[in-house]
Structures are given as C-alpha cells and as structure tokens.
Design a protein around this motif. Sequence first.
Motif, short mmCIF file in Angstrom:
data_model
loop_
_atom_site.label_atom_id
_atom_site.label_comp_id
_atom_site.label_asym_id
_atom_site.label_seq_id
_atom_site.Cartn_x
_atom_site.Cartn_y
_atom_site.Cartn_z
N LYS A 26 -2.34 -6.87 -6.94
CA LYS A 26 -2.30 -6.12 -8.24
C LYS A 26 -1.00 -6.34 -9.02
O LYS A 26 -0.30 -5.48 -8.29
CB LYS A 26 -3.08 -5.36 -8.57
N ARG A 27 -0.88 -7.18 -9.87
CA ARG A 27 0.46 -6.70 -10.83
C ARG A 27 0.38 -5.86 -12.17
O ARG A 27 1.24 -5.37 -12.75
CB ARG A 27 1.26 -8.00 -11.06
N HIS A 28 -0.86 -5.67 -12.27
CA HIS A 28 -1.22 -4.82 -13.63
C HIS A 28 -1.72 -3.27 -13.24
O HIS A 28 -2.50 -3.39 -12.38
CB HIS A 28 -1.95 -5.36 -14.74
N ALA A 29 -1.38 -2.44 -13.98
CA ALA A 29 -1.90 -0.94 -13.47
C ALA A 29 -3.27 -0.91 -14.13
O ALA A 29 -3.25 0.11 -15.04
CB ALA A 29 -0.77 0.11 -13.53
N CYS A 30 -4.26 -1.53 -13.71
CA CYS A 30 -5.52 -1.06 -14.51
C CYS A 30 -6.59 -1.96 -13.60
O CYS A 30 -5.94 -2.84 -12.73
CB CYS A 30 -5.39 -1.81 -15.99
N CYS A 31 -7.82 -1.77 -13.94
CA CYS A 31 -8.82 -2.26 -12.94
C CYS A 31 -8.84 -3.92 -12.87
O CYS A 31 -8.34 -4.50 -13.95
CB CYS A 31 -10.19 -1.94 -13.86
N SER A 32 -8.96 -4.29 -11.60
CA SER A 32 -8.81 -5.76 -11.65
C SER A 32 -9.80 -6.57 -12.51
O SER A 32 -9.53 -7.67 -12.72
CB SER A 32 -9.04 -6.05 -9.99
N PHE A 33 -10.79 -6.08 -13.19
CA PHE A 33 -11.80 -6.77 -13.62
C PHE A 33 -10.87 -7.12 -15.11
O PHE A 33 -11.40 -8.00 -15.92
CB PHE A 33 -13.05 -6.13 -13.91
N THR A 34 -10.06 -6.12 -15.58
CA THR A 34 -9.11 -6.57 -16.79
C THR A 34 -8.05 -7.64 -16.56
O THR A 34 -7.73 -7.97 -17.70
CB THR A 34 -8.55 -5.17 -17.25
N PRO A 69 -7.52 -13.54 -11.40
CA PRO A 69 -6.11 -12.95 -11.66
C PRO A 69 -4.98 -13.52 -10.83
O PRO A 69 -5.22 -14.10 -9.83
CB PRO A 69 -6.33 -11.43 -11.33
N VAL A 70 -3.74 -13.28 -11.64
CA VAL A 70 -2.66 -13.80 -10.71
C VAL A 70 -2.34 -12.61 -9.66
O VAL A 70 -2.59 -11.60 -9.83
CB VAL A 70 -1.62 -13.73 -11.73
N GLY A 71 -2.06 -13.14 -8.53
CA GLY A 71 -2.01 -12.37 -7.22
C GLY A 71 -3.31 -12.61 -6.09
O GLY A 71 -3.30 -12.17 -5.15
N THR A 114 0.90 -1.22 -0.06
CA THR A 114 -0.01 -0.10 -0.02
C THR A 114 0.98 1.24 0.12
O THR A 114 0.56 2.24 -0.51
CB THR A 114 -1.06 -0.24 1.18
N VAL A 115 1.87 1.33 0.80
CA VAL A 115 2.87 2.43 0.69
C VAL A 115 3.31 2.65 -0.54
O VAL A 115 3.50 3.65 -1.17
CB VAL A 115 3.87 2.26 1.98
N ALA A 116 3.84 1.61 -1.10
CA ALA A 116 4.69 1.60 -2.21
C ALA A 116 3.49 2.19 -3.57
O ALA A 116 4.22 2.95 -4.28
CB ALA A 116 5.24 0.12 -2.72
N VAL A 117 2.49 1.64 -3.61
CA VAL A 117 1.53 1.94 -4.46
C VAL A 117 1.28 3.63 -4.27
O VAL A 117 1.21 4.24 -5.20
CB VAL A 117 0.24 1.15 -4.24
N LEU A 139 -3.20 4.87 -9.72
CA LEU A 139 -2.64 3.91 -10.85
C LEU A 139 -3.16 2.64 -10.84
O LEU A 139 -2.76 1.75 -11.46
CB LEU A 139 -1.06 3.90 -10.54
N GLU A 140 -4.29 2.71 -10.00
CA GLU A 140 -4.90 1.28 -10.24
C GLU A 140 -4.16 0.07 -9.77
O GLU A 140 -4.21 -1.03 -10.42
CB GLU A 140 -5.71 0.84 -11.67
N LEU A 141 -3.39 0.10 -8.78
CA LEU A 141 -2.34 -1.05 -8.21
C LEU A 141 -2.61 -1.08 -6.82
O LEU A 141 -1.96 -1.89 -6.22
CB LEU A 141 -1.01 -0.37 -8.42
#
Length: 455
Positions: free
Chosen positions: A269-277, A402-404, A44-47, A96-98
């Motif tokens: 999350k490993r992708h910077a986009c909505c989790s549904f994607t 999703p992975v993760g 959370t801090v990194a994001v 950043l949706e992360l």
Amino acid sequence: MATEAARRAAARATGELAAWSAGLRWEEVPEAVADRLRLVLVDTVAVTVAGARSPEQRALVGQWPTADGPAPLVGAGRTGTADEAARLNGTAGVRLELDEGHKHAAGHPMTHAAHAVLAAAAEADVDGPALFAAALAGYEVAARFGRATRLREGMHPHGNWGVAGAAAGAARVLGLSGAATAAAIDTAAGLAVAGPFACALDGNPVRDAWVGAGNANGLAAARMAAAGLARTTGTAADTLGGLLGTSFDADGLAAGTGRRWEVTGNYFKRHACCSFTHPAVDAVLAVVGRHPELAADPVRRVAEVHVETHALAGGLDRTQWPTRLAAMFSIPFAVAAALLRGEVGPEASDPDALRDERLRALAGRVGVRVRPELTARLPAERAARVRVVTDRAEHVEEVPNPVGDADHRPMDAAAVRAKARSLVGAPTARAITDLVARLETAAAVRPVLRGLAEL
C-alpha cells in the motif's frame, strides 16, 4: 451449523496444510519467494514502527501494564512478554492503514501472523532460518484461510481467518509436529473475532485491536497445542464457514502448497487509507498528473468528482470523520486529500488536517456509485472509474487495481524502501533493512529483535 461432513473435510484439509507448514524449511524455499518475504517483512516492520509512533498507539502502550519479558514492544523502548508484544505490535501494525495485503484472501495475511511469530521467536530465541520459515508459513496459511473463507456481508476481515496464520507461524517457532500444528490452527479458528465492518466506517479504534487480538490468540492456540490441550475437529467449518462466514472451501485449502506461493501475489500500500479507496486515489492522481494546473488550486478548479467502484467499496462514501480511522475508510476523504496534497500519507488524517475546510469542501464534491460491471471483475480486479469535472473540462480515468498490486504496477524493493523512508525517516529505514537482513542469518534472534524496541 456445519454438517459433520463439512467438519471432517475442514479437519482433513487443516491437517494437510499443517503438515506442510510444520515441515517447511527456509533453505528449501525458492529464491524468488524468499526475496518477496524479505520485502514483506521490511514493509511490515516499517509500517509497524510508523504506527507505534502515532499518538493513538503511544496512548495505548502508556496505559498498558507490561511485565519484563523477552519480546520487543516496537518503538516503545522496552520489552514485554510475548503475549503482550503480539497484541500491542499487532495493533500498531494497522494503525495507519498501510499494512500489505492480498486481494484473493480479501485481507492482510502478514500483519495477522508476523507479530505472533516475532514475539514467539524472541521468547524461544530460535535461529534466523526458523523465524523466516515461521513467518512464511504464517503468511501462506493465513492467505489460504482467507481464500477459503467467504465472510458474511458486514463482517470485517481483521482478527478472524488470519488467526490461523498466527497459530501456524507460532507453532513453527515452537517446533510442533504436523499434528500439533493442525490442532493449533483448529483452535485458532475457535478464537476468531466477530468484527463488524461498521466499526471501521464509524472510526471505532476497536478495529485496530482485532489484529492485536488475532496475533495474541494465534500464539495462545499454539501454546495450547504444545500443552496437548488442543484438538483438530474442523472448527473452521463452523466459525468461518457458518457463524462469521457463509462458506469455507476446505477442498482448496491445501491445494498447491509448495508450488503456489501466496506471498508472491500480495500488494503493498502506498496510501494511508483502506485499500478499497486506493483505485480512486490512483485514478485522480493520474488525472492531476496529466493536468498539473488542478493541483495549484483544486478547491477552485475541481467542481465534482464522480467515483464508480465495486460493491465492496460502495459503503466508503461518508463525508464526516470523527476519527483518523473513519477518514481512512472514506473515499471522499482520500480523493480530497490526494487533490490537496498529491498523496495520502499518515499526516493527511492527523486531527488538524481533518479540520481543514478545504478538505471538507472538496470531499463534499465527491460522489460514490457502485457499478455492477466493476463488481463482476472481483476478485481479480478491484477497479475504479473516476470522472473529474473541472471549471473547463471533464477528465476520465479508470484503473484495474491499486498501484502496488502484484498484477498492476507492483512495488519493487526500491519502492518499498522509499515507502519506509517516507514513513520513518532514512536512518530508521536503513536500520529496519539491516535488522531484517541480520535476523535471517542470526544464530539466536532475541538480541537482534531487541532492536525493534529502539526504532
């Protein structure tokens, strides 16, 4: 509006959950749960640091009048009042949706609670165990309110049920009794944001502000309870169960506290986009992994991509992106970016990247279709099936989650640290890990938290 019986049930369940939250002691938390929370805090801090570095967030902080105060404005090089920090850092956390999430809560518990807790802890200058207990209480209460709430179709989860977690966490920092904590949570339910999901699809950054408002409102609710100006009247039955949602499951709200820990069922999350994607992206990357020749020239080699998904993701099919946020809520964008880059990082939605004609060409070949059998697998699975049609063959891949996700290739500590390094660089990532470790044992957290402003 809710019936009187529904309000009584909500008030009773809120009281039970609040009593557990107020009595939570960090030293009594099972080690596996403690380890998970530590990892969630690092992520959370990194994001949030990465979000604070975005042009959008820098512009907002530059326009925001801030007074001197004890709470760090993450990455801004200065401090402010706790209320300002809760709002601005909460907004940065979702830029950043992360931010991590919880599929059974259908949203993001930690980002709703963490920034209220950190700001309140800096103001009160509590010790590390108190801060960590508050962060865990905030997560658990937020996730349970998310589980209990069935939002109306078209409602976004940012800023509504998560406010309960912010209030619980802030109340724990303030050392409020169980009764006062219940009043704080109940008040927070009356401060929920009514945010339409369409704002995310349209790329309206007000969506990011809902989490900032949720953190600030949760802190405000705790202050009201501390002042004796809050009551427990079952407000959630009306707001979350009637106005913003179609039902509120009060009976399950406090079930299994201390035995079932929501934080252990989260996803990173490993992708910077909505989790549904994410499932579609993971499936496409799996195809590319088996057929690396596709990555060499995807515009020439990939003719079509057919994405089958569940009903929650069906609306994420737009191929025009006026802003970064709109792109991050588009399956065609995410799939096209993954084909071009081999990943979907924050840079994939930078303004220059969004103008890339190759990206637009590929996105125009991505179709999205809802499949009832995939919808039926919710919420345990958020599956996607992808068919990639190339100039030579067709390749099909299906993923259950999703992975993760805790249930599908979960990210361990090494993976979370690697994610942090990719977002903010190795020196800052190490500083974040060190800061979280020092916070846990600090006799007074304010000096340690000050370091967040300098990241």
